[in-house]
Design a protein around this motif. Sequence first.
Motif, PDB file in Angstrom:
ATOM      1  N   SER A 113       0.644  -1.314  -0.101  1.00 50.70           N
ATOM      2  CA  SER A 113      -0.047   0.035   0.106  1.00 50.70           C
ATOM      3  C   SER A 113       0.924   1.167  -0.010  1.00 50.70           C
ATOM      4  CB  SER A 113      -0.812   0.080   1.152  1.00 50.70           C
ATOM      5  OG  SER A 113      -1.583   1.058   1.191  1.00 50.70           O
ATOM      6  N   ALA A 114       0.596   2.309  -0.897  1.00 43.50           N
ATOM      7  CA  ALA A 114       1.459   3.336  -1.121  1.00 43.50           C
ATOM      8  C   ALA A 114       1.336   4.355   0.101  1.00 43.50           C
ATOM      9  CB  ALA A 114       1.106   4.129  -2.265  1.00 43.50           C
ATOM     10  N   GLU A 115       2.090   4.567   1.183  1.00 49.26           N
ATOM     11  CA  GLU A 115       2.060   5.550   1.993  1.00 49.26           C
ATOM     12  C   GLU A 115       2.255   7.005   1.630  1.00 49.26           C
ATOM     13  OE1 GLU A 115       4.265   6.322   6.390  1.00 49.26           O
ATOM     14  OE2 GLU A 115       5.102   4.919   5.195  1.00 49.26           O
ATOM     15  N   LEU A 116       1.267   7.785   1.951  1.00 47.27           N
ATOM     16  CA  LEU A 116       1.102   9.196   1.535  1.00 47.27           C
ATOM     17  C   LEU A 116       1.659   9.944   2.880  1.00 47.27           C
ATOM     18  CD1 LEU A 116      -2.577   9.532   0.771  1.00 47.27           C
ATOM     19  CD2 LEU A 116      -0.877   9.061  -0.771  1.00 47.27           C
ATOM     20  N   LYS A 117       3.277   9.800   2.627  1.00 43.74           N
ATOM     21  CA  LYS A 117       4.017  10.743   3.403  1.00 43.74           C
ATOM     22  C   LYS A 117       3.818  12.309   3.217  1.00 43.74           C
ATOM     23  CE  LYS A 117       7.470   6.928   3.806  1.00 43.74           C
ATOM     24  NZ  LYS A 117       8.966   6.417   3.401  1.00 43.74           N
ATOM     25  N   ASP A 118       3.785  12.657   1.967  1.00 44.52           N
ATOM     26  CA  ASP A 118       3.322  13.993   1.757  1.00 44.52           C
ATOM     27  C   ASP A 118       2.038  13.912   0.975  1.00 44.52           C
ATOM     28  OD1 ASP A 118       5.851  15.349   2.811  1.00 44.52           O
ATOM     29  OD2 ASP A 118       6.910  14.046   1.119  1.00 44.52           O
ATOM     30  N   MET A 119       1.156  14.943   1.326  1.00 37.77           N
ATOM     31  CA  MET A 119      -0.045  14.847   0.613  1.00 37.77           C
ATOM     32  C   MET A 119       0.069  15.327  -0.787  1.00 37.77           C
ATOM     33  SD  MET A 119      -2.172  13.158   2.628  1.00 37.77           S
ATOM     34  CE  MET A 119      -3.567  13.625   1.438  1.00 37.77           C
ATOM     35  N   PRO A 120      -0.609  14.626  -1.605  1.00 37.08           N
ATOM     36  CA  PRO A 120      -0.342  14.869  -3.288  1.00 37.08           C
ATOM     37  C   PRO A 120      -0.406  16.503  -3.629  1.00 37.08           C
ATOM     38  CG  PRO A 120      -2.429  13.530  -2.991  1.00 37.08           C
ATOM     39  CD  PRO A 120      -1.606  13.868  -1.695  1.00 37.08           C
ATOM     40  N   GLY A 121       0.158  16.771  -4.435  1.00 34.91           N
ATOM     41  CA  GLY A 121      -0.199  18.351  -5.041  1.00 34.91           C
ATOM     42  C   GLY A 121      -0.409  18.098  -6.488  1.00 34.91           C
ATOM     43  N   ASN A 122      -0.471  16.618  -7.033  1.00 30.09           N
ATOM     44  CA  ASN A 122      -0.832  16.508  -8.283  1.00 30.09           C
ATOM     45  C   ASN A 122      -2.081  16.759  -8.510  1.00 30.09           C
ATOM     46  OD1 ASN A 122       2.081  15.400  -8.613  1.00 30.09           O
ATOM     47  ND2 ASN A 122       1.598  13.290  -7.680  1.00 30.09           N
ATOM     48  N   PRO A 123      -2.386  16.982  -9.861  1.00 27.73           N
ATOM     49  CA  PRO A 123      -3.670  16.946 -10.287  1.00 27.73           C
ATOM     50  C   PRO A 123      -4.400  15.794  -9.909  1.00 27.73           C
ATOM     51  CG  PRO A 123      -2.430  17.690 -12.103  1.00 27.73           C
ATOM     52  CD  PRO A 123      -1.510  17.037 -10.990  1.00 27.73           C
ATOM     53  N   GLY A 191     -12.085  16.741  -7.984  1.00 22.91           N
ATOM     54  CA  GLY A 191     -11.627  17.865  -6.954  1.00 22.91           C
ATOM     55  C   GLY A 191     -10.412  18.498  -7.453  1.00 22.91           C
ATOM     56  N   ASP A 192      -9.448  19.301  -6.585  1.00 20.59           N
ATOM     57  CA  ASP A 192      -8.206  19.227  -6.966  1.00 20.59           C
ATOM     58  C   ASP A 192      -7.180  18.447  -6.894  1.00 20.59           C
ATOM     59  OD1 ASP A 192      -9.067  21.877  -7.624  1.00 20.59           O
ATOM     60  OD2 ASP A 192      -8.834  22.713  -5.365  1.00 20.59           O
ATOM     61  N   ALA A 193      -7.289  17.437  -5.896  1.00 14.24           N
ATOM     62  CA  ALA A 193      -6.284  16.352  -5.589  1.00 14.24           C
ATOM     63  C   ALA A 193      -6.900  15.233  -5.749  1.00 14.24           C
ATOM     64  CB  ALA A 193      -5.516  16.666  -4.357  1.00 14.24           C
ATOM     65  N   TRP A 194      -8.261  15.062  -5.266  1.00 14.82           N
ATOM     66  CA  TRP A 194      -9.091  13.575  -5.205  1.00 14.82           C
ATOM     67  C   TRP A 194     -10.053  13.819  -6.086  1.00 14.82           C
ATOM     68  CZ3 TRP A 194      -7.196  10.832  -1.243  1.00 14.82           C
ATOM     69  CH2 TRP A 194      -6.397  11.480  -0.317  1.00 14.82           C
ATOM     70  N   THR A 195     -10.270  12.327  -6.635  1.00 14.55           N
ATOM     71  CA  THR A 195     -11.398  12.193  -7.571  1.00 14.55           C
ATOM     72  C   THR A 195     -12.242  11.044  -6.850  1.00 14.55           C
ATOM     73  OG1 THR A 195     -10.258  12.776  -9.450  1.00 14.55           O
ATOM     74  CG2 THR A 195     -12.305  11.290  -9.718  1.00 14.55           C
ATOM     75  N   GLY A 196     -13.428  11.403  -6.684  1.00 18.14           N
ATOM     76  CA  GLY A 196     -14.268  10.609  -5.621  1.00 18.14           C
ATOM     77  C   GLY A 196     -15.311   9.722  -6.641  1.00 18.14           C
ATOM     78  N   VAL A 197     -15.345   8.486  -6.494  1.00 23.59           N
ATOM     79  CA  VAL A 197     -16.131   7.564  -7.224  1.00 23.59           C
ATOM     80  C   VAL A 197     -17.219   6.990  -6.144  1.00 23.59           C
ATOM     81  CG1 VAL A 197     -16.131   5.298  -8.496  1.00 23.59           C
ATOM     82  CG2 VAL A 197     -14.033   7.005  -8.601  1.00 23.59           C
ATOM     83  N   GLY A 198     -18.488   7.333  -6.803  1.00 26.47           N
ATOM     84  CA  GLY A 198     -19.479   6.965  -5.891  1.00 26.47           C
ATOM     85  C   GLY A 198     -19.977   5.649  -6.475  1.00 26.47           C
ATOM     86  N   VAL A 199     -20.568   4.902  -5.372  1.00 27.44           N
ATOM     87  CA  VAL A 199     -20.844   3.544  -5.691  1.00 27.44           C
ATOM     88  C   VAL A 199     -22.174   3.346  -4.847  1.00 27.44           C
ATOM     89  CG1 VAL A 199     -20.145   1.147  -5.538  1.00 27.44           C
ATOM     90  CG2 VAL A 199     -18.448   2.763  -5.882  1.00 27.44           C
ATOM     91  N   GLU A 200     -22.905   2.551  -5.632  1.00 30.49           N
ATOM     92  CA  GLU A 200     -24.243   2.051  -5.204  1.00 30.49           C
ATOM     93  C   GLU A 200     -24.008   0.471  -4.931  1.00 30.49           C
ATOM     94  OE1 GLU A 200     -29.012   1.632  -6.679  1.00 30.49           O
ATOM     95  OE2 GLU A 200     -27.827   3.391  -7.136  1.00 30.49           O
ATOM     96  N   ILE A 201     -24.291   0.081  -3.522  1.00 28.89           N
ATOM     97  CA  ILE A 201     -24.129  -1.421  -3.342  1.00 28.89           C
ATOM     98  C   ILE A 201     -25.535  -1.826  -2.668  1.00 28.89           C
ATOM     99  CG2 ILE A 201     -23.038  -3.174  -1.937  1.00 28.89           C
ATOM    100  CD1 ILE A 201     -20.389  -1.275  -1.964  1.00 28.89           C
ATOM    101  N   SER A 202     -26.269  -2.624  -3.457  1.00 34.76           N
ATOM    102  CA  SER A 202     -27.549  -3.135  -2.792  1.00 34.76           C
ATOM    103  C   SER A 202     -27.145  -4.791  -2.156  1.00 34.76           C
ATOM    104  CB  SER A 202     -28.476  -3.268  -3.663  1.00 34.76           C
ATOM    105  OG  SER A 202     -28.789  -1.923  -4.185  1.00 34.76           O
ATOM    106  N   GLN A 203     -27.473  -4.928  -0.953  1.00 38.73           N
ATOM    107  CA  GLN A 203     -27.170  -6.103  -0.157  1.00 38.73           C
ATOM    108  C   GLN A 203     -28.102  -6.418   0.950  1.00 38.73           C
ATOM    109  OE1 GLN A 203     -23.191  -6.670   0.570  1.00 38.73           O
ATOM    110  NE2 GLN A 203     -23.291  -8.509   1.625  1.00 38.73           N
ATOM    111  N   GLY A 204     -28.778  -7.626   1.161  1.00 41.18           N
ATOM    112  CA  GLY A 204     -29.805  -7.770   2.021  1.00 41.18           C
ATOM    113  C   GLY A 204     -30.758  -7.005   2.162  1.00 41.18           C
ATOM    114  N   GLY A 205     -31.298  -6.283   0.999  1.00 47.03           N
ATOM    115  CA  GLY A 205     -32.466  -5.348   1.028  1.00 47.03           C
ATOM    116  C   GLY A 205     -31.961  -4.183   1.538  1.00 47.03           C
TER     117      GLY A 205
END
Length: 274
Positions: A113-123, A191-205
């Motif tokens: 797992s990549a450790e985020l020692k410095d929070m990304p300033g990348n696009p 966003g500026d540094a994050w891209t959020g992927v929204g997910v829909e999970i249906s389980q057990g009603g």
Amino acid sequence: KLARIDDEPTAARKACTQVAQVWWTLHDPAVVEYAMPLAFQENDGSAVALYQFFSARDPDKTDLKALYFEKSANGWLWTPDPDASTREKLKDRIAPDIRRWSGGWQQSLLADSAELKDMPGNPAPTQDEARKVVEAWFQATRTGDVKAALLLTARLSDPNGGAALLRNVGHEVISARRANTSAEISGIYQGDAWTGVGVEISQGGKTTYPLYPVVRTPDGLRILIEIDLFASRGREFLNKTALERLQKFGTPAAATDLRSVFTEYQKQIEKPKH
């Protein structure tokens, strides 16, 4: 041929039982275990390999197993039921490895797992990039491939955060394996540094709406899986706590950016459906 089975019936039956037990431990879909190699010691044609059997159900549990091997003309063969002399010959060689890894195997697993020692300033990742990462995550968790799943994650520089990451990975693997239907991507928010992927999970009603934060790291695109964000009623306190943790072990700017992405996702989920 991968295992050495003795010709003598009683010994062969015992060895086959051992093979079956190990195989089922690693293939039981209700448990999901991953044999993580830690050490290998060789002595005069015999060898012992030390593994941690990581359990998605109990990710904090130390379960070290020594598997024995013998060299043959076709390479190393697993010896499921080694004789006493083989065990004795290799006992002193493997003992230091057992002591070393009894309390430190988690760090070896977390190396994927990549450790985020410095929070990304990348696009922020593009929508297409983020979608591909999350789809790869779905594939890894559905098949119970713990290593592949970890290689898609990032983690915060929190000394105690590794346990949270492994618990979340274990939970996601088990949930994906139990689900009757596949999770579906419902929207992607950049966003500026994050891209959020929204997910829909249906389980057990019940339907839940997690957001997977995808970030660009020096090791490639990764999901910050230890940050739990759900656009569901009753989750306000837990969402707030997750973002405060990102602010503490990341940066205020990173937390603010992800909060904006998550707020946009919440608005879309809360819109009346016609």
